[in-house]
Design a protein around this motif. Structure first.
Motif, PDB file in Angstrom:
ATOM      1  N   GLU A  15       6.289  -5.393   8.125  1.00 28.69           N
ATOM      2  CA  GLU A  15       6.453  -5.728   6.704  1.00 28.69           C
ATOM      3  C   GLU A  15       5.786  -4.653   5.841  1.00 28.69           C
ATOM      4  OE1 GLU A  15       5.983  -9.771   5.389  1.00 28.69           O
ATOM      5  OE2 GLU A  15       6.308 -10.541   7.418  1.00 28.69           O
TER       6      GLU A  15
ATOM      7  N   MET B 136       0.854  -1.189   0.000  1.00 35.99           N
ATOM      8  CA  MET B 136       0.000   0.000   0.000  1.00 35.99           C
ATOM      9  C   MET B 136       0.880   1.224   0.000  1.00 35.99           C
ATOM     10  SD  MET B 136      -2.765   1.109   2.856  1.00 35.99           S
ATOM     11  CE  MET B 136      -3.420   2.760   2.912  1.00 35.99           C
TER      12      MET B 136
ATOM     13  N   TYR C 197       8.256   2.432   5.830  1.00 32.26           N
ATOM     14  CA  TYR C 197       8.406   3.597   4.944  1.00 32.26           C
ATOM     15  C   TYR C 197       7.470   4.734   5.340  1.00 32.26           C
ATOM     16  CZ  TYR C 197       4.010   2.653   2.535  1.00 32.26           C
ATOM     17  OH  TYR C 197       2.679   2.481   2.269  1.00 32.26           O
TER      18      TYR C 197
ATOM     19  N   GLY D 207       2.204  -1.382  11.651  1.00 32.04           N
ATOM     20  CA  GLY D 207       1.645  -1.235  10.306  1.00 32.04           C
ATOM     21  C   GLY D 207       1.190  -2.596   9.812  1.00 32.04           C
TER      22      GLY D 207
ATOM     23  N   ASP E 163      -2.073  -0.716  13.737  1.00 32.18           N
ATOM     24  CA  ASP E 163      -2.226  -0.027  12.449  1.00 32.18           C
ATOM     25  C   ASP E 163      -3.013   1.257  12.666  1.00 32.18           C
ATOM     26  OD1 ASP E 163      -1.730  -1.027   9.339  1.00 32.18           O
ATOM     27  OD2 ASP E 163      -3.282   0.507   9.526  1.00 32.18           O
TER      28      ASP E 163
ATOM     29  N   GLY F  24      -1.621  -3.770   8.877  1.00 21.94           N
ATOM     30  CA  GLY F  24      -2.645  -3.902   7.841  1.00 21.94           C
ATOM     31  C   GLY F  24      -3.729  -4.860   8.299  1.00 21.94           C
TER      32      GLY F  24
ATOM     33  N   PHE G  30      -8.729  -1.820   8.974  1.00 24.22           N
ATOM     34  CA  PHE G  30      -7.759  -2.914   8.863  1.00 24.22           C
ATOM     35  C   PHE G  30      -7.733  -3.732  10.155  1.00 24.22           C
ATOM     36  CE2 PHE G  30      -4.898  -0.431   5.645  1.00 24.22           C
ATOM     37  CZ  PHE G  30      -5.882  -0.559   4.682  1.00 24.22           C
TER      38      PHE G  30
ATOM     39  N   PHE H  37      -5.268   2.432  10.718  1.00 20.10           N
ATOM     40  CA  PHE H  37      -6.622   2.449  10.165  1.00 20.10           C
ATOM     41  C   PHE H  37      -7.539   1.403  10.800  1.00 20.10           C
ATOM     42  CE2 PHE H  37      -4.001   4.370   6.796  1.00 20.10           C
ATOM     43  CZ  PHE H  37      -4.558   5.633   6.889  1.00 20.10           C
TER      44      PHE H  37
ATOM     45  N   GLY I 209      -3.265   2.381  16.287  1.00 23.42           N
ATOM     46  CA  GLY I 209      -2.178   3.175  16.868  1.00 23.42           C
ATOM     47  C   GLY I 209      -1.255   3.688  15.788  1.00 23.42           C
ATOM     48  N   ASP I 210      -0.343   4.559  16.193  1.00 26.51           N
ATOM     49  CA  ASP I 210       0.566   5.229  15.262  1.00 26.51           C
ATOM     50  C   ASP I 210       1.991   4.741  15.502  1.00 26.51           C
ATOM     51  OD1 ASP I 210       2.083   6.964  13.755  1.00 26.51           O
ATOM     52  OD2 ASP I 210       1.125   8.789  14.525  1.00 26.51           O
ATOM     53  N   MET I 211       2.587   4.190  14.469  1.00 26.50           N
ATOM     54  CA  MET I 211       3.972   3.693  14.608  1.00 26.50           C
ATOM     55  C   MET I 211       4.958   4.819  14.908  1.00 26.50           C
ATOM     56  SD  MET I 211       5.220   2.975  10.700  1.00 26.50           S
ATOM     57  CE  MET I 211       3.927   1.879  10.187  1.00 26.50           C
TER      58      MET I 211
END
Ligand code: SAH
Length: 256
Positions: A121, A1, A125, A54, A76, A56, A81, A78, A103-105
């Motif tokens: 995974e 994504m 980024y 993250g 994640d 997903g 997800f 969102f 949550g926010d990485m």
């Protein structure tokens, strides 16, 4: 994504989430690569604590829950997800091993040294490889591991078209030796790196999207956001076919 791409940035995020939640993976990868990466983590406790950042809809969390004795905290940004991950965990009878939460990485809500392993995974980024490597370090126990996949140049030189596409989507894309150097500078010992096989992109990621794209365009026939999202994904898949020898996803495994 990929939500770093400039055109995707302007999209309605609900639509993007709906699109990506309709497939099992939101980035390239597969079960055997996840398990291969896990096999390099030596001397873990019997029930290692892993956080999947993250996550997903949970492809790697579910593999780890099914095939290891780990307890997994999946995070994640969102909610859709996370909902889908919880449903999949129920279907796979592994809810006891996965705690999934929004949550926010970039702002981890954990105590220092909480985890034996940080897993991520196709997602570091979002805050950038170097920032992730540095900021996540304190949350790993001494002797614990980081295991992430990251878009990486596989050659020193590449054609302008693909260079421009990726630099635009993710300015931090770099060569494998440079990424290893960044990981080491953040304090980790490099355990191993390996390039994900091609089917992680095709069979697992781009091909399932083809059906999802048809359904999505039927549901939103006149929506420019939906049209642009799908054509962007199709373009990315075409470029992969043309230029796959120049870049790939690499698993980076480091030890604190
Ligand atoms: N690991 C999954 C998903 C990879 S896609 C897989 O391999 O299939 C990248 C994921 O990062 C998406 O699910 C996206 O929602 C999530 N994400 C983006 N920014 C984030 C942030 N700041 N914190 C947590 N998750 C984030």
């Amino acid at each position: 994504m990929s939500n770093n791409n400039h055109s995707i940035n302007e999209f309605d995020f609900q639509l993007i989430c709906e699109y990506f939640s309709s497939t099992d993976r939101q980035g390239p990868g597969n079960e055997s690569s996840t398990l291969k990466a896990f096999s390099y983590l030596k001397d873990l406790p019997n029930h290692p604590k892993i956080t999947d950042l993250g996550c997903g809809t949970g492809s790697s969390s579910l593999v780890l829950a099914k095939h290891t004795d780990a307890h997994i905290t999946a995070i994640d940004l969102f909610p859709l997800f996370i909902e889908k991950l919880n449903t999949r965990a129920q279907q796979a009878h592994v809810t006891i091993k996965i705690h999934a939460t929004v949550g926010d990485m970039g702002e981890l809500p954990f105590e220092k040294a909480s985890f034996d392993v940080i897993w991520s995974e196709g997602a570091i980024y979002n805050i950038g490889f170097q920032r992730g490597m540095n900021e996540w370090y304190p949350f790993i126990k001494t002797g614990g591991y980081i295991a992430v996949t990251e878009a990486t140049w596989l050659t020193e030189h590449r054609p302008k078209e693909i260079e421009n596409f990726w630099t635009d989507a993710y300015p931090e894309i770099d060569t494998l030796p440079n990424k290893v150097k960044q990981m080491e500078e953040a304090g980790y010992r490099n355990i191993i790196t390996f390039v994900l096989p091609e089917e992680c992109w095709t069979k697992e990621y781009y091909i399932p999207q083809q059906k999802a794209q048809e359904i999505f365009l039927e549901k939103y026939p006149d929506n420019p956001t939906a049209q642009a999202l799908v054509s962007n994904q199709r373009r990315e898949a075409e470029l992969y076919q043309i230029y796959k020898e120049y870049y790939g996803y690499v698993f980076f495994i480091g030890q604190k």
